[in-house]
Design a protein around this motif. Structure first.
Motif, PDB file in Angstrom:
ATOM      1  N   PRO A   1       0.865  -1.208   0.183  1.00  0.00           N
ATOM      2  CA  PRO A   1       0.025   0.158  -0.058  1.00  0.00           C
ATOM      3  C   PRO A   1       0.946   1.392   0.046  1.00  0.00           C
ATOM      4  O   PRO A   1       1.827   1.241   0.586  1.00  0.00           O
ATOM      5  CB  PRO A   1      -0.891  -0.064   1.292  1.00  0.00           C
TER       6      PRO A   1
ATOM      7  N   THR B   1      -2.952   2.840  -8.565  1.00  0.00           N
ATOM      8  CA  THR B   1      -2.677   1.499  -8.176  1.00  0.00           C
ATOM      9  C   THR B   1      -2.158   0.756  -9.325  1.00  0.00           C
ATOM     10  O   THR B   1      -2.267   0.569 -10.340  1.00  0.00           O
ATOM     11  CB  THR B   1      -4.100   0.935  -7.898  1.00  0.00           C
TER      12      THR B   1
ATOM     13  N   ASP C   1      -2.117   1.347  -4.361  1.00  0.00           N
ATOM     14  CA  ASP C   1      -1.208   0.195  -4.156  1.00  0.00           C
ATOM     15  C   ASP C   1      -0.063   0.266  -5.144  1.00  0.00           C
ATOM     16  O   ASP C   1      -0.243   0.569  -6.194  1.00  0.00           O
ATOM     17  CB  ASP C   1      -1.720  -1.222  -4.170  1.00  0.00           C
TER      18      ASP C   1
END
Length: 330
Positions: A69, A96, A75
């Motif tokens: 994370p 992400t 992420d």
């Protein structure tokens, strides 16, 4: 059988192992969870990754890939190398990216959002960094595996959704070929020779385990008694798998009309087995003394398996099984 130590945590969850017997996973404690690396030489090591790292993979070079994370809404994938530490791999501009698979050359495939929050399948290596994968037939796809030769197994995502969807093999030169898969079949694993293991009728009470050989021919290996939900294939075409074992009443529930039975959470046990090309199906329960509910997580090319289980008092643990072939069947 070796029960892995837990860094004084409450429980461990092993993810993957390589051909040298190194195991990666996470250990849970009261403050969250930590990532670990275990081998017989150094024991268990805290890798120091941030809390929340998932999907850890270790290759034969000792490199570890995973997803960590970066903030509450993002992420990012990373590569950890012995003696060098961790390198973040970035994204295509979005918040992400996630890791899906890695080969022994350190090439990583995964998914990444771009600046428009559009999801792309990506390949990362040290020479070229992160780049988009060629999309077969103009369809978005999800990568599942990458071989040392650079072949990538992907599942295309069609609209409207078609499950399990068409599968393709992408070659390093950019070409792609569709993998003919029997109807109602889900691929689970691919080895270095592009052999594949699949589950026919996944989620049903009577699935079948299939193997695609070096000639691209599908063979039905066996009918499973219950629902197979994990299957790993190594380069020797050995398959380690775990199935949910339902009681007779639970099997009957699958066949009765839904209006006739009262909804409730199903109860089941698990059974893990190895299928060997020379010996066929080998149940593992009688070889795992002192533990129960062993569930396969990974299988290496030496026939070693790692997975999760419970001790007799119900405590979760991670277990390494190393084969002694001369004992099989005794």
């Amino acid at each position: 059988m070796t029960i892995l130590p837990s860094l004084n945590g409450l429980r461990t969850h092993a993810f993957r192992l390589n051909d040298h017997g190194q195991v990666v996973g996470i250990v849970y404690d009261t403050n969250g969870h930590r990532s670990f690396l275990w081998d017989r030489t150094h024991g268990v090591q805290d890798l120091g990754f941030p809390t929340g790292c998932e999907g850890l993979i270790v290759n034969n070079a000792g490199q570890i890939a995973g997803t960590m994370p970066t903030d509450p809404n993002g992420d990012e994938p990373f590569l950890w190398e012995p003696g060098k530490g961790r390198t973040t791999l970035g994204t295509l501009g979005g918040k992400t990216s996630i890791v899906c698979a890695m080969n022994n050359r350190g090439q990583i495939v995964g998914l990444s959002l771009d600046t428009s929050d559009f999801l792309h399948a990506v390949l990362w290596d040290k020479e070229t960094g992160m780049k988009k994968l060629p999309v077969p037939d103009g369809i978005r796809c999800i990568p599942y595996s990458i071989s040392d030769a650079g072949q990538i197994l992907v599942r295309a995502i069609k609209q409207p959704p078609v499950l399990p969807g068409p599968w393709f093999l992408l070659d390093p030169n950019g070409s792609n070929s569709r993998v003919p898969v029997p109807a109602d079949t889900w691929l689970r694993s691919m080895n270095a020779s592009s052999c594949m293991v699949a589950i026919e009728k996944p989620g049903s009470p009577n699935p079948r385990l299939l193997l695609r050989d070096e000639q691209g021919i599908w063979r039905r290996l066996l009918d499973a008694d219950d629902e197979v939900f994990i299957a790993r294939l190594n380069d020797k075409n050995q398959i380690a798998y775990t199935e949910r074992v339902y009681s007779r009443w639970e099997r009957l529930r699958h066949r009765l009309p839904k209006w006739l039975i009262r909804p409730r959470f199903p109860s089941f046990e698990v059974e893990s087995c190895v299928w060997d090309p020379a010996r066929g199906r080998i149940p593992l329960n009688k070889y795992v003394c002192g533990i129960k509910r062993f569930s396969v997580a990974d299988l290496n090319n030496n026939g070693c398996m790692v997975g999760t289980a419970e001790t007799k008092d119900g405590s979760p643990c991670s277990v390494l099984l190393e084969p002694i072939p001369e004992h099989w069947g005794k």
